[in-house]
Design an enzyme around this catalytic site. Structure first.
Site, mmCIF file in Angstrom:
data_model
loop_
_atom_site.group_PDB
_atom_site.id
_atom_site.type_symbol
_atom_site.label_atom_id
_atom_site.label_comp_id
_atom_site.label_asym_id
_atom_site.label_seq_id
_atom_site.Cartn_x
_atom_site.Cartn_y
_atom_site.Cartn_z
ATOM 1 N N ASP A 118 5.835 0.115 1.655
ATOM 2 C CA ASP A 118 7.260 0.506 1.655
ATOM 3 C C ASP A 118 7.331 2.275 1.779
ATOM 4 O O ASP A 118 6.347 2.697 1.321
ATOM 5 C CB ASP A 118 7.824 0.220 0.150
ATOM 6 C CG ASP A 118 8.079 -1.350 -0.013
ATOM 7 O OD1 ASP A 118 8.023 -1.835 0.670
ATOM 8 O OD2 ASP A 118 8.043 -1.581 -1.129
HETATM 9 N N1 URA Z 1 4.256 -4.774 -2.203
HETATM 10 C C1 URA Z 1 5.352 -4.108 -2.476
HETATM 11 O O1 URA Z 1 6.529 -4.425 -3.170
HETATM 12 N N2 URA Z 1 5.677 -2.882 -1.856
HETATM 13 C C2 URA Z 1 4.663 -2.536 -0.910
HETATM 14 O O2 URA Z 1 4.720 -1.306 -0.436
HETATM 15 C C3 URA Z 1 3.218 -3.149 -0.776
HETATM 16 C C4 URA Z 1 3.109 -4.257 -1.584
#
Ligand code: URA
Length: 248
Positions: A118
């Site tokens: 993310d």
């Molecule tokens: N899980 C998430 O919620 N976000 C990420 O960036 C990676 C794994």
């Protein structure tokens, strides 16, 4: 068609199939058009025989020559990057810069990012030119473990830890998450290792046990650990041992 590499259980490359014109262009730096021309003029041999079909497939064990010079493909690249917040791990239409923009321009064209983090997630992001290798990291079937350091809004209790370990129901999904490894570091911080890569999985797992993620940092993929010498935004090449630790 991009080159395809199949691997044995030991990870050894068994077969490479790539169009002859693509192979010649990649190995020599010629444009695809010039590579096709060299082929149609009979200047390229495969296993000592002239081959005039640009679309014919080259196999791993075959010897390709251009005017008596043996051609080889340039090596694949494998990097780790300490992803900072505010860069995206995609190259699509996004107002935020791509993590690729943190690399020198000469390195960017061949590389793709292995999986997604993310925008606000930091830490270990792998980049490679090797599609089969990245498939081994991301394929749900192969269950390559990924470890995240998770900072939480609320303290977490032993019931929630046990739920995470056994598997939880994510919102709008029927199937429970696969068993996870959880280490309690402080009342508001855990290390969580998962073997799936569902959408926003870590944040949704913690939401499923009534908590909220306030910071997420990936520390490990399989045996590859984020190098503590890398400041956010820095990268380095993977060692041979790190590359080969991703099994098939
Ligand atoms: N899980 C998430 O919620 N976000 C990420 O960036 C990676 C794994």
């Amino acid at each position: 068609m991009p080159g395809r590499r199949r691997t044995s259980r030991t990870g050894r490359a068994l077969l490479l199939t790539m169009r002859l014109d693509q192979f010649v262009a990649k190995a020599t730096g010629l444009s695809r058009k010039d590579a096709k021309q060299a082929i149609s003029r009979g200047r390229v041999t495969v296993d000592d025989r002239p081959c005039r079909q640009a679309a014919s497939k080259v196999l791993e064990h075959q010897t390709v020559q251009l005017k008596d010079q043996r051609l080889t493909l340039p090596g694949q690249r494998y990097l780790m990057l300490n992803k900072p917040e505010g860069v995206v791990s995609s190259t699509g239409d996004d107002p935020h810069p791509s993590a690729l923009s943190l690399l020198p321009p000469a390195l960017r064209p061949e590389l793709h990012m292995v999986g997604r983090l993310d925008l606000d997630t930091t830490g270990l992001l792998l980049l490679t030119s090797d599609g089969q290798w990245s498939h081994r990291v991301t394929s749900p079937r192969l269950r390559c473990p990924k470890t995240y350091r998770v900072t939480l809004a609320d303290t977490i209790d032993s019931v929630a830890l046990e739920q995470l370990r056994r598997g939880v129901a994510l919102r709008n999904e029927q199937r429970l998450t696969a068993p996870a490894e959880v280490t309690l570091l402080t009342p508001r911080m855990i290390d969580l290792t998962i073997t799936e890569g569902r959408y926003h999985q870590v944040k949704r797992m913690l939401a499923a046990v009534g908590n909220r993620v306030v910071a997420l940092h990936r520390t490990r993929i399989g045996e590859i650990v984020l190098d503590p010498a890398l400041a956010p935004g820095e990268f380095r090449a993977l060692s041979d041992a790190e590359i080969h630790s991703i099994g098939g």
